[in-house]
Design an enzyme around this catalytic site. Structure first.
Site, mmCIF file in Angstrom:
data_model
loop_
_atom_site.group_PDB
_atom_site.id
_atom_site.type_symbol
_atom_site.label_atom_id
_atom_site.label_comp_id
_atom_site.label_asym_id
_atom_site.label_seq_id
_atom_site.Cartn_x
_atom_site.Cartn_y
_atom_site.Cartn_z
ATOM 1 N N ASP A 6 -67.965 34.525 -72.975
ATOM 2 C CA ASP A 6 -66.507 34.860 -71.955
ATOM 3 C C ASP A 6 -66.890 36.301 -72.679
ATOM 4 O OD1 ASP A 6 -63.907 34.547 -72.397
ATOM 5 O OD2 ASP A 6 -64.101 34.819 -74.260
ATOM 6 N N ASP A 8 -63.856 39.117 -72.876
ATOM 7 C CA ASP A 8 -62.665 39.898 -73.835
ATOM 8 C C ASP A 8 -63.068 38.992 -75.549
ATOM 9 O OD1 ASP A 8 -61.694 41.000 -71.567
ATOM 10 O OD2 ASP A 8 -60.332 39.643 -71.375
ATOM 11 N N PHE A 18 -53.785 42.558 -72.250
ATOM 12 C CA PHE A 18 -54.724 42.555 -71.534
ATOM 13 C C PHE A 18 -55.769 43.696 -70.134
ATOM 14 C CE2 PHE A 18 -51.342 39.242 -69.629
ATOM 15 C CZ PHE A 18 -52.417 38.811 -70.289
#
Length: 183
Positions: A6, A8, A18
């Site tokens: 993954d 973030d 974000f």
């Protein structure tokens, strides 16, 4: 081995608003070096990342390419590389099977790299990362960076077990090197 990461919360700091520009991409200490270590051991490394900021209209694919360009350049400077980056641009309200907890990106990576789930590990920081890996039949490592500590403290569903717990990507890479992730 195929190692799925993954983005973030595993490689870079997770942001509630974000990552919307290359300047907002801040690497977790040791993460780039950990990826370079995986490369040096002959593992294929692929990022599988939900990027709903595209589906929400916050950034364009071109901006995401620039963000990933920064990641690739920084990784190259540390002697590492990515074999691929797979994204799910879906907004949560328009999710396809690619958006985690769906397993679409993982299944695509397995097909593209002709690898079996038993020879694949996903490193993530959220329940949806673990759910996607479980659906695909891959090994699972939860890092305590990003949302990882909160995910762990909420408790993991029995259906997701076994899951190995690592402090960060560096420790997860140690687990992978030693074969210390759960079957």
């Amino acid at each position: 081995m195929l190692v799925l990461l993954d983005r973030d919360g595993v490689i870079n700091e997770d942001r509630a608003d974000f990552v919307k520009s290359p300047d907002e991409l801040v690497f977790i200490p040791g993460a780039l070096e950990a990826i370079a270590t995986l490369n040096s051991r002959g593992h294929k490394v692929v990022i599988v990342t939900n990027q709903s900021c595209i589906g929400r209209g916050l950034i364009t694919l071109e901006t995401l390419d620039n963000i990933h360009g920064k990641l690739k350049s920084a990784l190259k400077a540390k002697g590492g590389r990515l074999d691929d980056i797979l994204i799910a641009p879906d907004a949560p309200w328009a999710a396809t099977e690619n958006r985690k907890p769906g397993a679409g990106m993982i299944l695509e990576a397995l097909t593209r790299f002709r690898e079996q789930p038993r020879n694949t590990v996903l490193v993530g920081d959220s329940k949806r990362d673990l759910q996607a890996a479980c659906i695909a039949g891959c090994h699972r490592i939860l890092v305590q960076t990003g949302k990882g500590r909160a995910t762990q403290s909420e408790g993991l569903d029995r259906a997701l077990l076994p899951v190995s717990i690592a402090r960060d990507l560096t420790e997860a890479v140690t687990f992978i090197g030693e074969g210390r992730f759960t079957p």
